[in-house]
Motif scaffolding. Structure first.
Motif, mmCIF file in Angstrom:
data_model
loop_
_atom_site.group_PDB
_atom_site.id
_atom_site.type_symbol
_atom_site.label_atom_id
_atom_site.label_comp_id
_atom_site.label_asym_id
_atom_site.label_seq_id
_atom_site.Cartn_x
_atom_site.Cartn_y
_atom_site.Cartn_z
ATOM 1 N N ARG A 249 0.834 -1.207 0.000
ATOM 2 C CA ARG A 249 0.000 0.000 0.000
ATOM 3 C C ARG A 249 0.867 1.255 0.000
ATOM 4 N NH1 ARG A 249 -2.279 2.353 4.833
ATOM 5 N NH2 ARG A 249 -3.645 4.093 4.282
ATOM 6 N N ALA A 250 1.944 1.241 0.786
ATOM 7 C CA ALA A 250 2.843 2.396 0.827
ATOM 8 C C ALA A 250 3.461 2.658 -0.538
ATOM 9 C CB ALA A 250 3.938 2.160 1.866
ATOM 10 N N SER A 251 3.812 1.586 -1.250
ATOM 11 C CA SER A 251 4.393 1.725 -2.585
ATOM 12 C C SER A 251 3.412 2.394 -3.544
ATOM 13 C CB SER A 251 4.791 0.350 -3.128
ATOM 14 O OG SER A 251 5.250 0.444 -4.455
ATOM 15 N N ASN A 252 2.157 1.979 -3.501
ATOM 16 C CA ASN A 252 1.141 2.573 -4.377
ATOM 17 C C ASN A 252 0.967 4.062 -4.091
ATOM 18 O OD1 ASN A 252 0.628 0.121 -5.609
ATOM 19 N ND2 ASN A 252 -1.013 -0.421 -4.179
ATOM 20 N N ILE A 253 0.999 4.426 -2.810
ATOM 21 C CA ILE A 253 0.835 5.831 -2.428
ATOM 22 C C ILE A 253 2.016 6.669 -2.928
ATOM 23 C CG2 ILE A 253 0.779 7.418 -0.461
ATOM 24 C CD1 ILE A 253 -0.733 5.138 1.053
ATOM 25 N N LEU A 254 3.234 6.169 -2.697
ATOM 26 C CA LEU A 254 4.428 6.944 -3.039
ATOM 27 C C LEU A 254 4.672 7.006 -4.544
ATOM 28 C CD1 LEU A 254 6.912 5.763 -0.257
ATOM 29 C CD2 LEU A 254 5.606 7.891 -0.349
ATOM 30 N N SER A 255 4.234 5.987 -5.272
ATOM 31 C CA SER A 255 4.462 5.960 -6.727
ATOM 32 C C SER A 255 3.747 7.091 -7.457
ATOM 33 C CB SER A 255 4.007 4.607 -7.300
ATOM 34 O OG SER A 255 4.815 3.569 -6.801
ATOM 35 N N SER A 256 2.745 7.665 -6.815
ATOM 36 C CA SER A 256 1.996 8.756 -7.454
ATOM 37 C C SER A 256 2.673 10.113 -7.282
ATOM 38 C CB SER A 256 0.578 8.823 -6.863
ATOM 39 O OG SER A 256 0.633 9.151 -5.471
ATOM 40 N N ILE A 257 3.764 10.170 -6.514
ATOM 41 C CA ILE A 257 4.465 11.432 -6.264
ATOM 42 C C ILE A 257 5.538 11.646 -7.324
ATOM 43 C CG2 ILE A 257 5.880 12.737 -4.636
ATOM 44 C CD1 ILE A 257 4.626 11.113 -2.383
ATOM 45 N N ASP A 258 5.520 12.812 -7.970
ATOM 46 C CA ASP A 258 6.545 13.132 -8.958
ATOM 47 C C ASP A 258 7.925 13.169 -8.299
ATOM 48 O OD1 ASP A 258 4.704 13.362 -10.991
ATOM 49 O OD2 ASP A 258 4.476 15.547 -10.785
ATOM 50 N N GLY A 259 8.924 12.627 -8.998
ATOM 51 C CA GLY A 259 10.284 12.652 -8.470
ATOM 52 C C GLY A 259 10.630 11.465 -7.612
ATOM 53 N N ILE A 260 9.714 10.490 -7.523
ATOM 54 C CA ILE A 260 9.961 9.287 -6.731
ATOM 55 C C ILE A 260 9.799 8.057 -7.617
ATOM 56 C CG2 ILE A 260 8.962 7.773 -4.962
ATOM 57 C CD1 ILE A 260 8.527 10.160 -3.226
ATOM 58 N N GLN A 261 10.770 7.157 -7.526
ATOM 59 C CA GLN A 261 10.685 5.873 -8.213
ATOM 60 C C GLN A 261 10.865 4.770 -7.169
ATOM 61 O OE1 GLN A 261 13.806 5.135 -11.027
ATOM 62 N NE2 GLN A 261 12.904 3.245 -11.774
ATOM 63 N N VAL A 262 9.833 3.964 -6.985
ATOM 64 C CA VAL A 262 9.918 2.858 -6.037
ATOM 65 C C VAL A 262 10.544 1.661 -6.749
ATOM 66 C CG1 VAL A 262 8.666 1.317 -4.494
ATOM 67 C CG2 VAL A 262 7.902 3.690 -4.772
ATOM 68 N N LEU A 263 11.777 1.323 -6.346
ATOM 69 C CA LEU A 263 12.473 0.189 -6.959
ATOM 70 C C LEU A 263 11.952 -1.133 -6.427
ATOM 71 C CD1 LEU A 263 16.283 1.074 -7.062
ATOM 72 C CD2 LEU A 263 14.597 1.242 -8.888
ATOM 73 N N SER A 264 11.689 -1.171 -5.123
ATOM 74 C CA SER A 264 11.325 -2.430 -4.495
ATOM 75 C C SER A 264 10.432 -2.167 -3.291
ATOM 76 C CB SER A 264 12.589 -3.182 -4.066
ATOM 77 O OG SER A 264 12.287 -4.338 -3.339
ATOM 78 N N ALA A 265 9.442 -3.036 -3.124
ATOM 79 C CA ALA A 265 8.577 -2.974 -1.943
ATOM 80 C C ALA A 265 8.369 -4.393 -1.462
ATOM 81 C CB ALA A 265 7.252 -2.309 -2.286
ATOM 82 N N LYS A 266 9.192 -4.814 -0.501
ATOM 83 C CA LYS A 266 9.166 -6.177 0.010
ATOM 84 C C LYS A 266 8.973 -6.149 1.520
ATOM 85 C CE LYS A 266 10.468 -7.610 -4.129
ATOM 86 N NZ LYS A 266 9.579 -8.330 -5.044
ATOM 87 N N SER A 267 8.063 -6.974 1.996
ATOM 88 C CA SER A 267 7.807 -7.065 3.437
ATOM 89 C C SER A 267 7.510 -5.673 3.992
ATOM 90 C CB SER A 267 8.998 -7.717 4.138
ATOM 91 O OG SER A 267 8.716 -7.953 5.491
#
Length: 340
Positions: A249-267
């Motif tokens: 869920r945190a990855s989905n939220i942060l992915s919508s912010i410009d200037g942020i790239q989520v490489l990995s979201a594990k555990s």
């Protein structure tokens, strides 16, 4: 007459394919160029094809198709000429523990055809180079893992190779032992300008010692360049965020912010790349807190080759090994030993 492209390099590989009996594909169109005097790392998980590639280049097995040359000689049709110019240190144990270090090298000197009147000097020089002179009279069973690895490398260096191939040269060693092995290798490489091609799944080792790196995954080259060039593929700094709860869920939220790239979201951990951590880190923490996600801790660091691999494959080296399957890795290894 102009020089052929494949004669310009110490190692030249073009569209190499290896299919083992049973249809298992270990290499799928691998191409690679290594300059003379270069230290070049092939990085990837177990099962990526690293050992298959090295066994082909050292003339132990033949490719299904494609071309490979070492110092201008074809590894298939001119294998004898290749073997006279190279040394190979396998991942597997290659010394005897029930005899001394000196006796091991004496045995190898006879295999290599070193003249009897030169053996003692060459053996002594190799032992000194690897820092093993004082231990040379001891049984190898009394050596540490790092000492055994240095003895194996000493054996390989007695013939003064122009190219040395190292398959996982420091696997299983503690950090200090790994460091000593590389200190000795670099001394030799600097003095003789030998070309070094080594396989590893230690990202820090490739980043620290290699001039060029090739990423190999599931039999394919997925990226190559200097460590600096590869790290630039990320285009920013790395932020690691540990949270309470699952990271999806945190990855989905942060992915919508410009200037942020989520490489990995594990555990409960996220790995994020951003151009400016000083601006984006407070924004990350604030955004997660507003949505009820508690941030436990954060770190900021420069990107690493491990981060690059995650970006390219969507998983870490360890996860890639699990994805390839232990059974598949064992099948490939059995095929390699059988000669494919």
């Amino acid at each position: 007459m102009s020089e052929r492209k494949d004669e310009k390099y110490a190692i030249y590989v073009e569209n190499l394919i290896k299919v083992y009996s049973g249809g298992l594909k270990a290499l799928e169109g691998v191409s690679l160029e290594v300059n003379e005097g270069e230290i070049h790392a092939v990085v990837g998980p177990n099962g990526a094809g690293k050992t298959t590639l090295m066994r082909i280049l050292t003339t132990q097995i033949q490719p299904t198709s494609g071309h490979a040359r070492v110092l201008g000689y074809d590894v298939r049709s001119e294998s004898g000429a290749v073997r006279k110019l190279i040394s190979y240190v396998p991942q597997e144990f290659s010394v005897w523990t029930d005899i001394t270090g000196y006796e091991n090298l004496l045995f190898y000197s006879k295999i290599y055809g070193i003249p009897s009147d030169k053996r003692h000097r060459i053996i002594s020089d190799a032992l000194e180079l690897m820092g093993l002179s004082e231990a040379s009279g001891r049984l190898v069973r009394t050596y540490s893992g790092g000492m055994i690895r240095r003895l194996e490398i000493a054996a390989a260096l007695m013939v003064k190779p122009r190219v040395i191939f190292l398959d996982e040269p420091t696997i299983g060693l503690d950090p200090r032992a790994r460091e000593v092995v590389w200190e000795k290798l670099l001394e030799y490489q600097k003095e003789y300008r030998v070309t070094v091609l080594f396989n590893t799944h230690y990202m820090d080792e490739a980043e620290r010692y290699a001039e060029k790196v090739t990423f190999l995954n599931r039999g394919r080259v997925i990226a190559e360049g200097t460590p600096q060039e590869l790290v630039k593929l990320l285009g920013g700094e790395t932020i690691k965020v540990w949270i309470e709860g699952e990271s999806g869920r945190a990855s989905n939220i942060l992915s919508s912010i410009d200037g942020i790239q989520v490489l990995s979201a594990k555990s409960n951990q996220l790995i994020i790349v951003t151009p400016d951590s000083s601006v984006m880190l407070p924004k990350i923490v604030q955004t997660l807190s507003k949505t009820g996600i508690e941030v436990r801790s954060t770190t900021v660091s420069r990107p690493t080759l491990e981060d690059v691999f995650i970006k390219l494959t969507g998983m870490s080296i360890e996860e890639a090994e699990k994805a390839s399957g232990l059974r598949e890795v064992r099948t490939v290894r059995r095929a390699i030993r059988a000669g494919g």
